[in-house]
Scaffold this active site. Structure first.
Site, short mmCIF file in Angstrom:
data_model
loop_
_atom_site.label_atom_id
_atom_site.label_comp_id
_atom_site.label_asym_id
_atom_site.label_seq_id
_atom_site.Cartn_x
_atom_site.Cartn_y
_atom_site.Cartn_z
N GLU A 28 0.80 -1.23 0.00
CA GLU A 28 0.00 0.00 0.00
C GLU A 28 0.83 1.28 0.00
OE1 GLU A 28 -2.60 -0.72 3.31
OE2 GLU A 28 -3.91 -2.00 2.13
N GLU A 37 -6.85 -6.93 -1.74
CA GLU A 37 -7.25 -7.31 -0.38
C GLU A 37 -8.75 -7.20 -0.22
OE1 GLU A 37 -5.26 -5.16 2.71
OE2 GLU A 37 -3.26 -5.54 1.94
#
Length: 892
Positions: free
Chosen positions: A495, A561
């Site tokens: 991320e 995710e």
């Protein structure tokens, strides 16, 4: 008290002593006696630095007395040794982890330890060499052998191999002592409850989760220790270092039939450790053919050698799971000087080529293997064990579980590590592509403002402190794993990108030079992977969802995710939860909050909200855990079906957050830490099957997803409903055809299904039959009543399900379930292979299916595969929703 399994006490968590050589292809007339490798993995001792006043030059001499030192686990950490010696309790049980002192409060010296190992190794013949190789030490260390210090200054970095030529330091009598002092991470971090604690753990080049996360408690020693393998390597004058194999498979290939040729490219570094030039041949054998090159190496030099390209005719290709066979060729790379093999490396080669392209319809990256597009169905992986107690057997079991989920990719999350070769070997074997993050996370490395962090975003954005060490470590780890065909994607971080200078070096220099055949993306949810199209909202959703969310809510077109729950059943809970803490979680529908017992909270319970109560208020924890399995199955079947229903339209792939836990957590897992699967695994097994019939709960559409390269023709699509008493109603029956890698929509059954289910709920059974009327896909849904509850399930009649079991040779059992008569469907049956004497489950065991339902008048077979339990008295436990529990004897 429930039985616990402390580290170091069961052989499953120990490294087995295995050869690092994969095959024994020997050239005629060439001797190989000089070369061998073996691990130093037993007989270690350790002691805290505070107990020793002497120097390493003294400690590393055989006469130095270590009788009072405690046994050490190597590979392992300080904490694994303390647990094995019962100095601290098992931190996975109850609140035991709180009884272990945290390094942030004790100071680093508390977990600074000396490790010693006595081993026999004679001085080699003139010209031959002996090396001491460390594959991973956390975080810095000094090493001594027989009174000599081998390094000039402490070696730093958790992910940096170290190798020492110890030839001249070996004892003349062959009795050697190795002494290593290991220092904890430079910055240990404050475990204040934030993601990665206060974030400063990321100042090191190491693991970040050790300071705690929302799915794990802090590891109190921060994994200090000799955590990876220590190997003694014998060679001749010349050693092979970091071989590199590249396979090129041009064109669009099919999984079966004759193949056009592939190109094999092989290179390696050769090190001449002697003071004399050496002439010899670098050569390998592949598929019965030999490729070689004559080389002259200068004295005390290292030289890169590129062998000529080899054209492999009609190759047997490597494919991801579900698409084809995972063929692996044995290749032995040797350096031969005269008639003597100086060194050799045995490598298993998967012939495949990975490419990517931008899918303009989905606005996301599409992954192609051997020219064929692969719809990614993946799982996020943290690490096999939070305390780094790795083993070949455990890796094999965990990766096999992912294959059994009908997934085709594992993403290794960036707050952990670049996975070990043994993990990649298992992924090669089972056909799991790997999306490998490099070290870093948005949480620790400054993507967001965070009041739990010690330093501001600008400062955290520069982590780690030592950029040169980071880059050097990446170079080393890339060389370690780049030959595995399963490795598909390199990712700069979770991320967030690494700092700009690191990213630039990775993208423009390191990856092009060391591994330029794989896709490199800057961070896990990068726009290079997936764009936020209209209706998208990034990763997620996280947490439990109505099933309609997965079908109707559009997220990132390559979602890295998504997912949530994963509580195991009652047997799983008993392994790590004290009886006094077996307290039901309480969900408040008014506030949408859950109140849970302290141990549940400590083990990171994530709420099931109102979804459990739809099956009736649970009476106790056992009832809660049983009903949780219904939710688990439904959630993960629905998740993968929803994404698959939009493949190549909305999505090119999705990766579940997450499929496993490295400790006894209560969220995001398809199997527990002890390798006991829950219903999440089998919901995925169903919803992810390569050819799959499914039902969209939002509009009632029946559709077929074909995740294979084959057309499936002349099939019969059958849709039937059953009430709670087992009465059948045929809804439709039509012929079906489906083309490769596509989804085909047929017809809506919503009105009919809703009408049948409105009072008590109903079962919907969808089947695909082949031309011989054999079932090739079956999917049984339990539909709620008009109020969204499963009221009819609570009142189902109990039945006796006929069951028998027999051995199918070694380590395999076949169970037959037969629902005779005209009674109700036998719903949601859990099979467990057990030790008849103790009633404990055999773990791990692998089931061809589980939590199975059997229609009235029908029969199902389940194959159970297991290892290492042949001397036990085994039977099969059967427990179903409306089936009387029984123990099934296994017939010979």
């Amino acid at each position: 008290m429930a039985k616990t399994y402390p580290a170091g006490k069961t052989s499953f968590f120990k490294f087995s002593i295995t050869s690092l050589l994969f095959s024994c292809l020997v050239f005629q007339g060439i001797t190989t006696k000089a070369q061998s490798k073996y691990e130093l993995n037993t007989g270690w001792k350790c002691t805290p630095v505070g107990n020793v006043k002497d120097k390493g030059t003294e400690i590393s001499q055989s006469a130095y007395n270590t009788a009072a030192w405690m046994p050490a686990v190597v590979p392992g950490t300080v904490l694994t040794s303390l647990i094995a010696d019962k100095k601290v309790p098992d931190p996975f049980y109850g609140m035991n982890n709180e009884q272990i002192p945290d390094i942030y409060r004790t100071g680093r010296d508390y977990y600074t330890y000396w490790f010693v190992k006595d081993f026999k190794e004679a001085q080699p013949q003139v010209g031959n060499q002996v090396y001491l190789n460390f594959r991973g030490v956390n975080y810095s260390f000094d090493v001594f052998l027989n009174g000599h210090k081998l390094n000039d200054k402490p070696h730093k970095g958790m992910f940096l191999r170290q190798s020492y030529n110890i030839t001249k330091w070996l004892a003349k009598n062959g009795n050697n002592r190795l002494a290593v002092i290991v220092y904890p991470p430079d910055v240990v971090g404050n475990p204040n409850g934030g993601q990665g604690g206060d974030g400063t753990i990321a100042k090191n080049v190491g693991i970040q989760y050790t300071a705690g996360w929302d799915w794990i408690q802090p590891i109190k020693d921060r994994n200090t220790g000799i955590w990876d393998k220590v190997v003694i390597e014998r060679t001749g004058a010349v050693r092979i270092k970091d071989p590199h194999v590249v396979t090129l498979v041009p064109g669009v290939r099919q999984a079966e039939g004759p193949q056009q040729s592939a190109i094999i490219q092989v290179s390696a570094e050769l090190e001449n450790a002697t003071a004399q030039p050496v002439t010899g041949e670098l050569k390998y054998t592949l598929d019965g053919n030999t490729v070689s090159k004559k080389v002259t190496l200068k004295a005390n030099s290292v030289q890169a050698v590129q062998l000529n390209d080899y054209t492999l005719k009609n190759p047997k290709l490597w494919w991801p799971s579900g698409y084809g066979v995972q063929h692996l060729y044995p290749m032995q790379l040797q350096f031969v000087a005269g008639t003597k093999v100086s060194d050799k490396e045995d490598i298993k080669i998967g012939v495949r080529q990975i490419t990517t392209e931008w899918n303009t319809r989905t606005e996301s990256r599409q992954i192609n293997i051997n020219g064929q597009k692969i719809f990614i169905k993946g799982g996020n992986w943290i690490v096999s064990d939070e305390m780094l107690r790795f083993s070949d057997a455990r890796y094999d079991a965990e990766v096999r579980f992912h294959r059994d989920m009908n997934l085709n990719l594992i993403r290794v999350w960036g707050g952990a590590l670049i996975e070990r070769p043994e993990f990649y070997e298992a992924c090669d074997k089972y056909g799991m592509l790997v999306f490998q993050d490099m070290w870093g996370s948005g949480d620790c490395n400054g993507r967001w403002t965070d009041p739990m962090k010690l330093e501001d975003q600008w400062t955290r954005r520069k982590y780690p402190d030592d950029h040169d060490l980071y880059l050097k470590s990446i170079e080393d780890q890339v060389k370690l794993v780049r030959n595995y065909p399963s490795l598909a994607i390199w990712c700069g971080g979770n991320e967030i990108t690494p700092p700009e200078d690191i990213l630039t070096a990775l993208r423009d220099n390191i990856m092009p030079k060391l591994d330029n055949t794989r896709w490199f993306i800057p961070y896990s949810n990068s726009e290079e992977m997936s764009r936020n199209v209209e209706g998208g909202n990034g990763d997620g959703p996280y947490g439990i969802q109505p099933l309609s969310t997965f079908w109707a809510h559009k997220t990132y077109p390559f979602n890295s995710e998504v997912g949530s729950v994963g509580v195991g059943d009652y047997e799983s809970l008993k392994r790590f939860m004290p009886a006094k803490n077996m307290v039901l979680p309480e969900y408040d529908e008014a506030t949408h909050k859950t109140k849970a017992d302290s141990v549940w909270e400590y083990h990171k319970y994530i709420g099931y909200d109102e979804f459990i109560d739809k099956y009736g208020k649970p009476k106790d924890v056992e009832d809660f855990a049983t009903k949780a399995q219904l939710v688990n199955y439904d959630q993960y079947r629905g998740l993968m079906e929803g994404f698959s229903s939009h493949m190549w339209d909305w999505y090119t792939g999705t990766i579940i957050w997450k499929t496993q836990n490295p400790w006894t957590a209560l969220r995001g897992q398809m199997y527990d830490y002890y390798l006991d699967p829950n219903a999440c695994l089998y919901g995925l097994h169903n919803g992810s099957e390569p050819l799959h019939i499914m039902y969209d709960p939002t509009d009632g559409m029946v559709m077929v997803a074909n995740n294979t390269f084959k057309s499936h023709t002349n099939m019969m699509l059958v849709a039937k409903a059953y009430d709670m008493d087992g009465k059948e109603k045929m809804l439709t029956q039509v012929f079906s055809d489906v083309t490769p890698t596509t989804v085909k929509r047929y017809l809506s059954l919503k009105k009919a299904v809703d009408n049948l289910a409105k009072d008590k709920g109903a079962f919907l059974c969808l089947q695909l039959l082949d031309k011989d009327k054999k079932t090739i896909s079956e999917n049984i849904y339990w539909m709620p009543d008009a109020n969204g509850n499963y009221s009819g399930l609570e009142k189902m009649s109990k039945i006796n399900l006929d069951a028998s079991a027999k051995y199918l040779g070694s380590d395999k059992v076949e169970v037959t379930l037969n629902n005779k008569g005209n009674g109700p469907l036998a719903f949601f049956n859990r099979l467990s292979l057990v030790n008849t004497d103790t009633k404990q489950r055999v773990l791990p065991a692998f089931y061809s299916d589980n939590y199975v339902s059997v229609l009235p008048g029908e029969e199902k077979k389940v194959i159970i595969d297991y290892k290492g339990a042949d001397k036990l008295n085994l039977s099969v436990d059967l427990a179903g929703w409306n089936v009387n529990e029984k123990l099934i004897q296994i017939n010979k």
